[in-house]
Design a protein around this motif. Sequence first.
Motif, PDB file in Angstrom:
ATOM      1  N   TYR A 109      26.711  15.807  36.888  1.00  0.00           N
ATOM      2  CA  TYR A 109      27.673  16.382  36.312  1.00  0.00           C
ATOM      3  C   TYR A 109      28.292  17.828  36.516  1.00  0.00           C
ATOM      4  O   TYR A 109      29.612  17.862  36.517  1.00  0.00           O
ATOM      5  CB  TYR A 109      27.357  16.116  34.550  1.00  0.00           C
ATOM      6  CG  TYR A 109      28.581  16.405  33.621  1.00  0.00           C
ATOM      7  CD1 TYR A 109      29.606  15.441  33.427  1.00  0.00           C
ATOM      8  CD2 TYR A 109      28.838  17.746  33.129  1.00  0.00           C
ATOM      9  CE1 TYR A 109      30.726  15.691  32.949  1.00  0.00           C
ATOM     10  CE2 TYR A 109      30.016  17.653  32.111  1.00  0.00           C
ATOM     11  CZ  TYR A 109      30.789  17.000  32.114  1.00  0.00           C
ATOM     12  OH  TYR A 109      31.975  17.050  31.489  1.00  0.00           O
ATOM     13  N   LEU A 110      27.386  18.680  36.666  1.00  0.00           N
ATOM     14  CA  LEU A 110      27.816  19.997  36.915  1.00  0.00           C
ATOM     15  C   LEU A 110      28.426  19.951  38.372  1.00  0.00           C
ATOM     16  O   LEU A 110      29.510  20.573  38.632  1.00  0.00           O
ATOM     17  CB  LEU A 110      26.394  20.745  36.902  1.00  0.00           C
ATOM     18  CG  LEU A 110      25.975  20.975  35.659  1.00  0.00           C
ATOM     19  CD1 LEU A 110      24.668  22.031  35.362  1.00  0.00           C
ATOM     20  CD2 LEU A 110      27.036  21.350  34.395  1.00  0.00           C
ATOM     21  N   ASP A 111      27.849  19.059  39.365  1.00  0.00           N
ATOM     22  CA  ASP A 111      28.185  18.963  40.792  1.00  0.00           C
ATOM     23  C   ASP A 111      29.681  18.553  40.526  1.00  0.00           C
ATOM     24  O   ASP A 111      30.759  18.892  41.237  1.00  0.00           O
ATOM     25  CB  ASP A 111      27.562  18.311  41.649  1.00  0.00           C
ATOM     26  CG  ASP A 111      26.241  18.836  42.074  1.00  0.00           C
ATOM     27  OD1 ASP A 111      26.239  19.954  41.956  1.00  0.00           O
ATOM     28  OD2 ASP A 111      25.546  18.306  42.438  1.00  0.00           O
ATOM     29  N   TRP A 112      29.704  17.428  39.499  1.00  0.00           N
ATOM     30  CA  TRP A 112      31.203  16.723  39.507  1.00  0.00           C
ATOM     31  C   TRP A 112      32.252  17.660  38.874  1.00  0.00           C
ATOM     32  O   TRP A 112      33.334  17.927  39.401  1.00  0.00           O
ATOM     33  CB  TRP A 112      31.249  15.796  38.554  1.00  0.00           C
ATOM     34  CG  TRP A 112      32.447  15.108  38.152  1.00  0.00           C
ATOM     35  CD1 TRP A 112      33.196  14.161  38.728  1.00  0.00           C
ATOM     36  CD2 TRP A 112      33.366  15.380  36.815  1.00  0.00           C
ATOM     37  NE1 TRP A 112      34.268  13.762  38.222  1.00  0.00           N
ATOM     38  CE2 TRP A 112      34.529  14.602  36.988  1.00  0.00           C
ATOM     39  CE3 TRP A 112      32.976  16.027  35.837  1.00  0.00           C
ATOM     40  CZ2 TRP A 112      35.265  14.632  35.984  1.00  0.00           C
ATOM     41  CZ3 TRP A 112      33.927  15.908  34.693  1.00  0.00           C
ATOM     42  CH2 TRP A 112      35.105  15.402  34.863  1.00  0.00           C
ATOM     43  N   ILE A 113      31.913  18.817  38.038  1.00  0.00           N
ATOM     44  CA  ILE A 113      32.794  19.689  37.568  1.00  0.00           C
ATOM     45  C   ILE A 113      33.188  20.439  38.707  1.00  0.00           C
ATOM     46  O   ILE A 113      34.341  21.094  38.748  1.00  0.00           O
ATOM     47  CB  ILE A 113      32.045  20.529  36.470  1.00  0.00           C
ATOM     48  CG1 ILE A 113      31.864  19.911  35.279  1.00  0.00           C
ATOM     49  CG2 ILE A 113      32.780  21.822  36.348  1.00  0.00           C
ATOM     50  CD1 ILE A 113      31.121  20.473  34.287  1.00  0.00           C
TER      51      ILE A 113
END
Length: 118
Positions: A109-113
């Motif tokens: 999720y943090l990579d997606w952000i």
Amino acid sequence: MTDPYEPPAPAEGPARCLTVLTTTDDEAKAQELARGAIEARVAACAQVGAPVTSVYRWAGAVETSREVQVLFKTTEARYDALEAHIRAAHDYDTPEIIATPVVRGSADYLDWIAKETR
């Protein structure tokens, strides 16, 4: 020895993520703030919350008003651009803009952000 009351260091990685909170007095305005931030790629996601009751002091008087919260997900690197977007699009003289670091989270999720805010 490490101090047990010291918060953990921010997650290492390519991007440090933040959640950024603002409020406005109307759901349509909140939706516009959210959509504009996503379109400008200054946030990866924005959640428009249910109305809240805000109690605050303004111009020497205690005020109570109904507001709608918007919670943005962005990176530290894009914070200044997100703040500028909120200030430009907001109709309050002094909009609430509060950033909180994401201390931990799903790596995917943090990579997606990070990817969505480049």
